[in-house]
Design an enzyme around this catalytic site. Structure first.
Site, mmCIF file in Angstrom:
data_model
loop_
_atom_site.group_PDB
_atom_site.id
_atom_site.type_symbol
_atom_site.label_atom_id
_atom_site.label_comp_id
_atom_site.label_asym_id
_atom_site.label_seq_id
_atom_site.Cartn_x
_atom_site.Cartn_y
_atom_site.Cartn_z
ATOM 1 N N ASP A 65 0.818 -1.220 0.000
ATOM 2 C CA ASP A 65 0.000 0.000 0.000
ATOM 3 C C ASP A 65 0.853 1.271 0.000
ATOM 4 O OD1 ASP A 65 -2.822 -0.063 -0.344
ATOM 5 O OD2 ASP A 65 -3.010 -1.223 1.494
ATOM 6 N N HIS A 99 -5.024 3.309 3.690
ATOM 7 C CA HIS A 99 -4.763 1.868 3.878
ATOM 8 C C HIS A 99 -3.399 1.662 4.554
ATOM 9 C CE1 HIS A 99 -7.383 1.024 0.060
ATOM 10 N NE2 HIS A 99 -8.083 1.538 1.057
ATOM 11 N N TYR A 103 -2.664 -0.082 8.818
ATOM 12 C CA TYR A 103 -1.914 -1.224 9.376
ATOM 13 C C TYR A 103 -1.109 -0.766 10.591
ATOM 14 C CZ TYR A 103 -2.909 -2.945 4.643
ATOM 15 O OH TYR A 103 -3.528 -3.286 3.474
ATOM 16 N N GLU A 196 -10.059 -1.888 -2.584
ATOM 17 C CA GLU A 196 -9.218 -2.536 -3.600
ATOM 18 C C GLU A 196 -10.061 -3.152 -4.709
ATOM 19 O OE1 GLU A 196 -6.679 -1.285 -3.182
ATOM 20 O OE2 GLU A 196 -5.665 -1.632 -1.283
HETATM 21 MN MN MN3 Z 1 -4.723 -0.033 -0.950
HETATM 22 MN MN MN3 Z 2 -5.854 0.174 -4.145
#
Ligand code: MN3
Ligand code: MN3
Length: 327
Positions: A65, A99, A103, A196
Site C-alpha cells: 500500500d 490503507h 496497518y 481494492e
Molecule cells: Mn490499498
Molecule cells: Mn488500491
C-alpha cells in the site's frame, strides 16, 4: 518563453461515464481506521499462537500500500491523458495512504515498539516481498510520455497488485475474523478490500480502453508480456506464502486463494483466466462475496457504520455491458 496550452478538467461532459461512477463509489466508501475498535482484539491477541505470521502479513500489506500510494497511483495518474480518470486515480491514491496508515494503527494497538520495529525491519529484508515491490515499481517507473503501451503495462501491474498480490495477505485476517478471532482487525482489512475491489475494476477498465485502441500486434505482444509477468509474480508469491504461513497448516489453502485472485485480476483486465477453478475456503469467500454485507458478519460497530454511509456493493454495481469484469 514557450507556452503550453493547459486544459481544465470538465466534469460537465460525460466523455467517460465510468470515471464518474468510480469517483462516486469511492467517496461513498470514505472510512478511517480509527473508527474501528481494534483495541477489542487485544485480549485475544495475548493468547494468539501465530503472532509472527500475523505481523508479517500486515508488514507485507503495508509495503504494497505504500508503493501504491507513492508510486502506483501517482505515476498512472500523471501519465494518463484523460483528465477525469486522472482525478479518479488521484482520489484512489489518497485511499491508498489511508490503507497504508491503517496497518500501523493495528500494530500500535496490538504490538509494542520493539515488535513494530522488528516488522518494519523484516519488510526491508524479506526477499520475496522486495522482489514483488521491485517488479511492480519498475513497471510503474517506466511509463513514457504519450506512450499507451507503457501506460497499459503500468495499469496491468496495478491490477496485479490490487486484485492478486494483496490476497496472500488478506487471507489470514479474513480466515481468522470469519471465525471470530481478531475480528476488529479483520474488519479494517475488509474495508481495505472493499476499496481494492473498486481500484482493480476501475484501473482494469481504464486499461481495457487503452488495449482496444492498440494495434493487433501490440495487443498480442502485451498478452504474452502480461502472462509472463503474472507467472513470475505467481512463483514468487508461492515462495512468499510458504515462508510467512509456515506452521499454520494453511499454505495450500492460501495458494488456492492466490490462484483464484490471479484469475480475478485477469478478468478485471478483460483477459482469459489462467488457472483452473478450485474450491476456496468458504470462511474466506464469505468475506469476499458479500462485500456489501460483510459488516453484518463482523462487528456491530462496522454494521452500523456501513449502513449509515454506504450502499451495499453487489455484483451489479460494476456490471457494464462493455466490460467482462466480474467479482
Ligand atoms: Mn490499498
Ligand atoms: Mn488500491
Amino acid at each position: 518563453m514557450h507556452h503550453l496550452t493547459y486544459e481544465a478538467v470538465n466534469w460537465n461532459k460525460t466523455t467517460n461515464p465510468l470515471a464518474k461512477v468510480f469517483w462516486d463509489q469511492q467517496w461513498k466508501q470514505m472510512w478511517f481506521p480509527e473508527e474501528i475498535a481494534v483495541s477489542k482484539d487485544m485480549k485475544q491477541w495475548k493468547d494468539f499462537s501465530h503472532k509472527e505470521t500475523y505481523k508479517k502479513v500486515f508488514g507485507g500489506l503495508t509495503l504494497l500500500d505504500t508503493i501504491q500510494t507513492n508510486i502506483g497511483m501517482n505515476e498512472i495518474a500523471k501519465y494518463n491523458p484523460d483528465l477525469q480518470e486522472k482525478a479518479v486515480l488521484t482520489v484512489f491514491g489518497a485511499f491508498e495512504a489511508i490503507h497504508a496508515k491503517s496497518y500501523s494503527y493495528i500494530f500500535t494497538t496490538l504490538c509494542n515498539n520493539d515488535e513494530i520495529d522488528e516488522v518494519f525491519k523484516w519488510v526491508k529484508e524479506n526477499q520475496q516481498l522486495q522482489y514483488k515491490a521491485n517488479k511492480i515499481s519498475e513497471i510503474y517507473s517506466s511509463i513514457k510520455e504519450n506512450d499507451e503501451v507503457s501506460l497499459y503495462k503500468a495499469m496491468f501491474a496495478s491490477v496485479m497488485l490490487e486484485s492478486f498480490l494483496f490476497y496472500s495477505g488478506f487471507f489470514y485476517p479474513l480466515y481468522l475474523g470469519g471465525q471470530g478471532i481478531l475480528r476488529n482487525s479483520a474488519e479494517v482489512i475488509s474495508l481495505i478490500l472493499r476499496d481494492e475491489s473498486i481500484h482493480g475494476v476501475a484501473v482494469g477498465a481504464f486499461a481495457q480502453n487503452i488495449f482496444h485502441r492498440l494495434k493487433k500486434e501490440e495487443q498480442d505482444a502485451l498478452k504474452v508480456w502480461g502472462n509472463e509477468f503474472l507467472l513470475d509474480l505467481y512463483d514468487n508469491e508461492l515462495q512468499y506464502t510458504e515462508d510467512i504461513y509456515e506452521g499454520t497448516g494453511l499454505i495450500e489453502e492460501v495458494k488456492a486463494y492466490i490462484r483464484y485472485n490471479a484469475n480475478k485480476a485477469l478478468m478485471n483486465l478483460g483477459l482469459e483466466t489462467m488457472f483452473p477453478e478450485e474450491e476456496i475456503n468458504p470462511i474466506v469467500m464469505n468475506g469476499i462475496r458479500n462485500e456489501g454485507s460483510t459488516y453484518d458478519f463482523f462487528s456491530q460497530k462496522g454494521s452500523t457504520y456501513a449502513l449509515a454511509k454506504v450502499e451495499p456493493i453487489t455484483d451489479e454495481t460494476f456490471q457494464f455491458d462493455f466490460l467482462s469484469s466480474k467479482f
